[in-house]
Design an enzyme around this catalytic site. Sequence first.
Site, mmCIF file in Angstrom:
data_model
loop_
_atom_site.group_PDB
_atom_site.id
_atom_site.type_symbol
_atom_site.label_atom_id
_atom_site.label_comp_id
_atom_site.label_asym_id
_atom_site.label_seq_id
_atom_site.Cartn_x
_atom_site.Cartn_y
_atom_site.Cartn_z
ATOM 1 N N CYS A 96 0.829 -1.208 0.000
ATOM 2 C CA CYS A 96 0.000 0.000 0.000
ATOM 3 C C CYS A 96 0.862 1.256 0.000
ATOM 4 O O CYS A 96 0.687 2.134 -0.833
ATOM 5 C CB CYS A 96 -0.927 0.010 1.203
ATOM 6 N N HIS A 97 1.781 1.358 0.953
ATOM 7 C CA HIS A 97 2.546 2.602 1.063
ATOM 8 C C HIS A 97 4.027 2.337 1.264
ATOM 9 O O HIS A 97 4.768 3.204 1.702
ATOM 10 C CB HIS A 97 1.985 3.478 2.178
ATOM 11 N N GLY A 98 4.451 1.081 0.996
ATOM 12 C CA GLY A 98 5.884 0.799 0.922
ATOM 13 C C GLY A 98 6.612 0.587 2.241
ATOM 14 O O GLY A 98 7.820 0.776 2.299
#
Lengths: 184, 427
Positions: free
Chosen positions: A148-150
């Site tokens: 999703c956001h690393g």
Amino acid sequence: MAEITAPEPTRRDFLYVATGAVTAVGAVFAAWPFIDQMNPTGGVLAMASIEQDISAIQPGQQVVFKWRGHPLFVRRRTPKEIAEADNVSVDSLPDPLARNANLPDDAPATDKNRATKAEWLILVGVCTHLGCTPTAFEGEYGGWLCHCHGSQYDTAGRIRKGPAPQNLAVPVYTFLNPTRIRVG
Amino acid sequence: MHGPAYVPKTNFTRWLDKRLPIIRFVNDTITTYPTPRNLNFWYTFGGILTFMLGVQIVTGIVLAMHYVPNANLAFDSVENITRDVNYGWLLRFLHADGASMFFLAVYIHMFRGLYYGSYKEPRELLWILGVIIYILMMATAFFGYVLPWGQMSFWGATVITNLFSSIDQIVPHAGTAITTWLWGDFAVGDPTLNRFFSLHYLLPFIIAGVVGLHIWALHVPGNNNPLGIDVKGPQDTVPFHPYYTAKDSFYLCLFVLVYAIIVFYRPDFFGNPDNYIPANPLVTPTDIVPEWYLLPFYAMLRSVPQKLIGVLVLFGALATLFFVPWLDTSKVRSCRFRPLMKQFFWIFALDCVLLGYVGSQTADAAWHLGGFDLPLVWLARLGTIYYYAFFWVILPFVGLIERPKSLPQTIAQAVLGAGRSQPAPAE
């Protein structure tokens, strides 16, 4: 000195203020049921624990169970993965706390505190950033990568890189026998 | 602003006018409402937005007759609507694509307001009410997107509600308590779906209420216009009906044509294929992206490597909009007469598109430029900085240093070219 010129409060003034105060307090009390109804019901609160047979899980494998609506990661680590996680200095970690519900809150995030039986790493599979499920065996640290956001976690489920603030949570669990666990 | 007063002509209308002056109200607010004579194409989106709100409410009410807000049944009930309910496919896609068209129109409407300075004195409250409507629209769209209970629905709901868990970093455990309260469970689940459905049904009517206030706040000072100068007298205006009812209707038809092409030929154009997979709480899709209209904010969130600050940057970007009327220091409203601001405005518009593009890419995406990799997260950081700088630095300072072009005396003079001595506007 200024003279007090306002007339003495009358009985009517008192009644106005008292009525207003009672209404305000009553409004607050009346609002509470409308707010609290959104909290989990008794049925949801009666949180079930689960028992799982983990004998089929091979070293280097992860199996996902469902626990309290969330994914539960049970990962049987290889000696290499354990060694990698063990060789990291706790001071260098973004989150130095173990986040292990079986240990005191201030326990440091050593590999031993993350996985009491070094081979078995048991985690709540919820990224501590915004709640996605991280993917195992990905990312620079070989642990988990959250797409999703690393956010990247190491082989002890500790946050190493990215926006997540905390290590993946370790739930309350016990080994009933060497191949059976109870979580919750 | 008022046009000619209403004079009832029959016995019945005289009788009615004394008791409920509803015809007088329609006359004053629509029929004779004096409107600047130079409103261009970009001013037709207010009417289009009102129409779209109506479409969403009507299609939504009928969809709710077939939809089941239950975690086990929701996905199938949406498929049932699409396949078996008479014209259900039409109603569903009118509603789902309608949301995208609604946002398309609202973004044009907002950029138009920014370009022509429609937020400036005396229209500050009009702008603020608009920002409230925009935020309510985003909340409504978010709740609506959760209802089909596909993978994107579920994980979108998880990520957005988890934004509140960042409060844990200010007040320990408070954020978790809020997310649990929002979910009614320890994860997004059946109670969450039920309440989101209830709120999704409620919010459009609240939006309709705020739209009423928005139009009220518009009708007190009257419309701004592309020249950004005040209406000086009757020669500058035309009655709203038939001039702008006709103009708005024409562009509404074009807009509906585009809307229809999408609904009939590309109904899933704005959608994400992952949302045709039923929600699975154990597997997050590899590429989780919000709907296109939220992408710029999503890019801002991802550009910050710290959870709480990322969330603050996201909400701050919205909160900034409330201050716009007081951040702009220029005496001139319209960018037509602001040569410097005009350039910054277009960079800002491009910046929003760039942020949207970065938001649509994966978290670790990069551009390969020769032998050099440019991680897109750096573009997002640059874009986020410009977004904030535009409002908090450029808007106040350019107003102080810029030398605006000379304004026409009146709208009528500019439009009709009367008394040729004054230069006609370039556009």
